[in-house]
Design a protein around this motif. Sequence first.
Motif, mmCIF file in Angstrom:
data_model
loop_
_atom_site.group_PDB
_atom_site.id
_atom_site.type_symbol
_atom_site.label_atom_id
_atom_site.label_comp_id
_atom_site.label_asym_id
_atom_site.label_seq_id
_atom_site.Cartn_x
_atom_site.Cartn_y
_atom_site.Cartn_z
ATOM 1 N N LYS A 7 21.922 30.982 21.760
ATOM 2 C CA LYS A 7 22.422 31.165 23.300
ATOM 3 C C LYS A 7 23.657 30.116 22.816
ATOM 4 C CE LYS A 7 19.529 31.662 27.101
ATOM 5 N NZ LYS A 7 19.104 31.309 28.375
ATOM 6 N N HIS A 8 23.580 29.339 21.764
ATOM 7 C CA HIS A 8 24.778 29.130 21.585
ATOM 8 C C HIS A 8 25.730 28.441 20.550
ATOM 9 C CE1 HIS A 8 26.252 24.797 21.398
ATOM 10 N NE2 HIS A 8 26.066 24.925 20.140
ATOM 11 N N ALA A 54 21.970 38.793 29.181
ATOM 12 C CA ALA A 54 21.358 39.167 30.860
ATOM 13 C C ALA A 54 21.088 36.991 31.239
ATOM 14 C CB ALA A 54 20.228 39.804 31.042
ATOM 15 N N SER A 55 20.609 36.808 30.589
ATOM 16 C CA SER A 55 20.478 35.116 31.537
ATOM 17 C C SER A 55 21.780 34.454 31.005
ATOM 18 C CB SER A 55 19.725 34.093 29.873
ATOM 19 O OG SER A 55 19.384 33.573 30.162
ATOM 20 N N LEU A 56 22.259 34.097 30.113
ATOM 21 C CA LEU A 56 24.225 33.954 30.357
ATOM 22 C C LEU A 56 25.429 34.413 31.257
ATOM 23 C CD1 LEU A 56 24.704 33.513 26.420
ATOM 24 C CD2 LEU A 56 24.888 32.287 28.236
ATOM 25 N N SER A 57 24.298 35.487 31.504
ATOM 26 C CA SER A 57 25.356 36.312 33.078
ATOM 27 C C SER A 57 24.428 35.833 34.033
ATOM 28 C CB SER A 57 25.278 37.879 32.830
ATOM 29 O OG SER A 57 26.004 38.099 34.223
ATOM 30 N N GLU A 61 27.637 32.217 32.961
ATOM 31 C CA GLU A 61 28.575 31.349 32.195
ATOM 32 C C GLU A 61 28.999 32.790 30.993
ATOM 33 O OE1 GLU A 61 25.245 29.332 29.980
ATOM 34 O OE2 GLU A 61 25.228 27.682 31.149
ATOM 35 N N ILE A 62 29.114 33.565 31.142
ATOM 36 C CA ILE A 62 30.056 35.199 30.760
ATOM 37 C C ILE A 62 30.161 35.638 31.820
ATOM 38 C CG2 ILE A 62 29.258 34.933 28.403
ATOM 39 C CD1 ILE A 62 27.455 37.114 28.857
ATOM 40 N N LYS A 63 30.960 36.626 31.445
ATOM 41 C CA LYS A 63 31.107 37.531 33.136
ATOM 42 C C LYS A 63 31.125 38.912 33.009
ATOM 43 C CE LYS A 63 36.476 36.903 32.952
ATOM 44 N NZ LYS A 63 37.475 36.764 34.554
ATOM 45 N N LEU A 64 30.970 39.817 33.412
ATOM 46 C CA LEU A 64 30.841 41.660 32.916
ATOM 47 C C LEU A 64 32.246 41.917 32.874
ATOM 48 C CD1 LEU A 64 29.376 44.195 31.379
ATOM 49 C CD2 LEU A 64 28.416 44.453 34.448
ATOM 50 N N GLN A 65 32.821 42.337 32.296
ATOM 51 C CA GLN A 65 34.212 42.828 32.756
ATOM 52 C C GLN A 65 34.467 44.925 32.860
ATOM 53 O OE1 GLN A 65 36.519 41.245 33.913
ATOM 54 N NE2 GLN A 65 37.698 42.513 34.136
ATOM 55 N N ASN A 66 34.464 44.961 34.051
ATOM 56 C CA ASN A 66 34.549 46.504 33.490
ATOM 57 C C ASN A 66 36.114 46.896 34.292
ATOM 58 O OD1 ASN A 66 32.538 46.965 33.909
ATOM 59 N ND2 ASN A 66 31.417 46.795 35.842
ATOM 60 N N LEU A 67 37.265 47.790 33.713
ATOM 61 C CA LEU A 67 38.534 48.264 34.533
ATOM 62 C C LEU A 67 37.933 49.805 35.041
ATOM 63 C CD1 LEU A 67 40.861 46.840 34.084
ATOM 64 C CD2 LEU A 67 40.952 48.694 31.720
ATOM 65 N N LEU A 76 34.644 47.508 29.543
ATOM 66 C CA LEU A 76 35.586 46.786 28.203
ATOM 67 C C LEU A 76 34.385 45.365 27.607
ATOM 68 C CD1 LEU A 76 38.347 45.264 30.041
ATOM 69 C CD2 LEU A 76 38.250 46.989 28.388
ATOM 70 N N GLY A 77 33.861 44.918 28.085
ATOM 71 C CA GLY A 77 32.919 44.053 27.581
ATOM 72 C C GLY A 77 32.587 42.514 28.931
ATOM 73 N N TYR A 78 32.530 42.000 28.206
ATOM 74 C CA TYR A 78 31.864 40.582 28.212
ATOM 75 C C TYR A 78 33.255 38.786 27.680
ATOM 76 C CZ TYR A 78 26.891 42.277 28.953
ATOM 77 O OH TYR A 78 25.893 43.076 29.673
ATOM 78 N N ALA A 79 32.989 38.276 28.829
ATOM 79 C CA ALA A 79 34.175 37.322 28.538
ATOM 80 C C ALA A 79 33.421 36.590 28.867
ATOM 81 C CB ALA A 79 35.404 37.513 29.152
#
Length: 168
Positions: A7-8, A54-57, A61-67, A76-79
């Motif tokens: 994860k790190h 899924a754990s980070l989301s 700590e990360i976000k799912l980005q849809n356009l 688009l992906g994860y940021a």
Amino acid sequence: MNYNKTKHSILKLFLEVKLNYIEEYHEFREAFLTIDQIVKKKNLDYDVVKVILASLSANEEIKLQNLNVDNEYSFLGYAITNKGVFAYEDKKYLRIKTERSRANWSFAVSIASFAVSLIAILLTLQKSKPDITQVDKNAIEVKKKNASLQVKVIDSAKVKKQKALQSE
């Protein structure tokens, strides 16, 4: 496999991509990574990456980005989010291992100190426990004292009777 270390390293990858992306001028000012890109760059199993993302989301700590393009969602992906940057900088997932080992050692020390104190108590009780022969000797002495007291009481009663008889 150490999931926390992975994860790190994934957070590090997100941060590197974001920092490299910001140096150049882009309209969105966000860098995105897909699962396939992470699998290729980190040489990890696809399912492992999905679980970690899924754990980070879930920890935001990360976000799912849809356009939204032409009323259709295109992924688009994860940021990485600010929370993810702080988690990476704070080494959140690397500290988990040391915190767990510290807790395990603390538990082991507690159990060892309990065992030592229990042994000390048992040894003290065993030393203070008198021998059976000593108990018998004490009982005999008490019986002798009681008997001598009874004899004295009986003797004093006889003396009183005799004095009473003599005074009559």
